[in-house]
Design a protein around this motif. Structure first.
Motif, PDB file in Angstrom:
ATOM      1  N   THR A 160      53.128  78.268  54.979  1.00  0.00           N
ATOM      2  CA  THR A 160      54.108  77.720  55.906  1.00  0.00           C
ATOM      3  C   THR A 160      53.456  76.752  56.885  1.00  0.00           C
ATOM      4  N   MET A 208      58.747  78.792  63.461  1.00  0.00           N
ATOM      5  CA  MET A 208      59.203  78.214  62.202  1.00  0.00           C
ATOM      6  C   MET A 208      59.832  79.306  61.359  1.00  0.00           C
ATOM      7  N   THR A 235      59.802  69.755  55.336  1.00  0.00           N
ATOM      8  CA  THR A 235      59.427  70.065  53.968  1.00  0.00           C
ATOM      9  C   THR A 235      58.189  69.247  53.609  1.00  0.00           C
ATOM     10  N   PRO A 260      60.943  81.029  57.669  1.00  0.00           N
ATOM     11  CA  PRO A 260      60.186  81.183  56.420  1.00  0.00           C
ATOM     12  C   PRO A 260      60.430  80.012  55.480  1.00  0.00           C
ATOM     13  N   ARG A 261      59.451  79.718  54.668  1.00  0.00           N
ATOM     14  CA  ARG A 261      59.578  78.615  53.715  1.00  0.00           C
ATOM     15  C   ARG A 261      60.390  79.079  52.510  1.00  0.00           C
ATOM     16  N   ASP A 262      61.491  78.396  52.247  1.00  0.00           N
ATOM     17  CA  ASP A 262      62.323  78.734  51.098  1.00  0.00           C
ATOM     18  C   ASP A 262      61.536  78.467  49.820  1.00  0.00           C
ATOM     19  N   GLN A 311      61.573  74.498  55.534  1.00  0.00           N
ATOM     20  CA  GLN A 311      61.414  75.420  56.655  1.00  0.00           C
ATOM     21  C   GLN A 311      62.262  74.934  57.824  1.00  0.00           C
TER      22      GLN A 311
END
Length: 571
Positions: free
Chosen positions: A40, A56, A80, A58-60, A66
């Protein structure tokens, strides 16, 4: 085959093998480090875009997006990364991972370089050129029709073009549909396509699946209109449609409604109308993407006009996306595109090859013409030279066949000719920096010549080999060292040259006035690499350098194993 013939062959194979193993180890080491970096984005990277950002999201894993959150948890924007889409887009020496910063409406408000394996001096020139970054503002994440017009940065054309291409691809990439998250399954395809045994994503065309039979032969393609059509509303909601294509992936062979948020009865009318469902069969994606429904006499389904029209519009939009010009691959011979400058460099390579293998090199006028071409065109104009930074970058990421085909050809000739023909093509007949040293010594050199004692000369000759060993160790450790600063070649592109490479260039050229070819003899690790590969004849045997190379390979393998196995365990 006699032992006298076998020994030279084994020595050549051994040296090529050593180089190949080191390249393989560098590539795998880079892949491991890249996986460690893909995490991330910390909030510190976006503070200057969003001063109120405190965390931030969570990163998909599907979209790579994010969210940027405020103290109250509200969404300020999103970010992104261009990786992994940009991993195969090589600049001068490697790819660049950029951070795309968007507002809450997915509109780009800024761009930041997160990590780059390209040449630091080229990258610094781009970072100083603010208009390059301003050109991305206002574009929208997920907009397939975005028109990105970015001028390449002078002096760093390959690097800036690669960054722009990575951003363009990431902006147009389709993300995971929130309305229709269910991906296409084999179970829904089998009843529609006879012989379907498995599905395989098509790497070069996101969202399309190959349909394979039991033998692994491609018999069709399938895709769906979501997420392209998620914003097209029928009577009450959008519809996701399955689209079947022929084996070539160009013509529609059938459509079926998958799921819809529209009124159930209306969806049923469309599903039961075989005439409407077969209207699009036989049309190419290009035709469907540009279709005029009125001129084509395509009518909606009676009693479910709005629902059927939303299906048709969704098909048109999806077809337009798929039929749009696709980015050229960067790692295949079929994608090579020649520019005017490449044709000029090809002419230089041909002239250098002629002088390497023909007696014409004895003609003085031709030699001086060749010197002028090398210094003026290959050096000052194009800066097309090989360096450790460049070769290490290619070992990690692959060669840029499309963006720099002549530079790749130069490297192929420089590496292969010493092995198979016992001639130093690059050092003796191409290198502009070596040629400039020769010209300076002949035309401007002083009558004073420094005589280096043999013992001192032998120690000085070890410097290039020591630097070559250092390059391999530094690269395997992944240390943040600008390898181009060890050599003078970037100094030919004065706009991107750093102080390190300028210093090496100036010192080497001044020294050549008193010691002929001073840098080539006592400073060039790239020249040392070509000397290692060159087979010098029957007197050439397995020596200290070959033993050192074997030790270096073993050390590199240990370092890679240690990073991949011991460090994660300790962490």
């Amino acid at each position: 085959m006699s032992s006298s013939r076998l020994t030279p062959l084994l020595i050549r194979l051994y040296r090529v093998g050593v180089l190949a193993i080191i390249v393989w180890l560098l590539h795998n080491q880079h892949q491991w480090m890249k996986a460690q970096r893909e995490a991330t984005v910390p909030v510190s990277k976006v503070k200057d875009f969003f001063p109120g950002a405190v965390s931030m999201g969570p990163r998909d894993p599907e979209t790579g997006v994010q969210q940027v959150l405020s103290e109250s948890g509200s969404v300020l924007g999103m970010v992104t990364q261009t990786a992994p889409l940009s991993d195969k887009i090589l600049g001068y020496a490697g790819p660049t991972n950029s951070l795309i910063v968007c507002d809450a409406q997915k509109k780009v408000i800024g761009l930041r370089i997160l990590h780059s394996d390209d040449t630091p001096d080229h990258l610094a020139e781009i970072i100083r050129h603010r208009p390059f970054f301003e050109a991305f503002k206002g574009l929208k994440l997920g907009d397939h029709d975005a028109q990105l017009k970015v001028d390449a940065v002078s002096g760093a054309t390959l690097t800036s073009t690669a960054i722009a291409d990575g951003v363009r691809r990431r902006l147009g990439q389709e993300g995971k549909s929130l309305r229709f998250p269910q991906e296409i399954t084999l179970e829904e395809v089998k009843p529609l396509i006879e012989g379907a045994a498995s599905l395989r994503p098509l790497a070069e065309r996101a969202g399309i699946l190959e349909v394979l039979d039991e033998k692994g032969t491609r018999i069709a393609h399938v895709t769906r209109t979501s997420p392209s059509a998620d914003t097209i509303i029928g009577y009450k909601g959008p519809t996701d449609t399955l689209v079947m294509l022929d084996a070539a992936g160009e013509k529609v062979t059938g459509i079926r409604l998958r799921k819809s948020f529209d009124t159930k009865d209306y969806v049923g009318y469309v599903t039961d109308d075989s005439y409407f469902l077969n209207l699009f069969n036989g049309k190419t994606l290009d035709e469907l993407g540009k279709i005029d429904f009125a001129q084509s006499h395509i009518e909606g389904v009676s009693g479910a006009t709005e629902t059927s029209w939303s299906v048709a519009e969704g098909l048109k939009k999806r077809a337009a996306v798929l039929s749009a010009p696709r980015p050229q691959a960067t790692d295949a011979f079929s994608s090579i595109s020649m520019k005017a400058a490449d044709w000029g460099l090809l002419a230089v390579l041909v002239l250098s090859a002629i002088l390497t293998f023909s007696p014409w090199r004895g003609k003085k006028w031709l030699r001086w013409l060749h010197h002028a071409v090398l210094i003026g065109y290959a050096g000052a104009f194009s800066g097309a030279m090989l360096s450790q930074g460049l070769l290490v970058g290619w070992a990690r990421h692959g060669a840029p066949w499309q963006t720099a085909p002549m530079l790749v050809l130069l490297a192929a000739l420089a590496l292969s000719i010493p092995v198979f023909f016992r001639r130093q093509f690059y050092c003796h007949h191409y290198c502009p920096h070596g040629t400039l040293q020769m010209v300076l010594a002949n035309r401007l050199g002083t009558k004073v010549r420094f005589h280096i004692p043999p013992n001192v000369g032998r120690w000085l000759e070890r410097i290039p080999w020591t630097l070559l060993v250092a390059v391999v160790i530094i690269s395997m450790l992944g240390l943040n060292v600008n390898l181009n600063a060890l050599e003078p070649f970037d100094a030919w592109l004065i706009r991107v040259a750093g102080w390190g490479t300028l210093t090496v260039a100036i010192v080497g050229l001044v020294a050549s006035l008193f010691i002929p070819m001073a840098y080539c003899k006592y400073g060039c690790p790239t020249g040392a690499l070509f000397k290692f590969l060159r087979y010098a004849g029957h007197g050439d045997g397995f020596g200290k350098r070959d033993i050192a190379a074997l030790v270096l390979v073993a050390l590199a393998a240990v370092l890679l194993w240690q990073r991949a196995h011991i460090l994660p365990f300790l962490q």
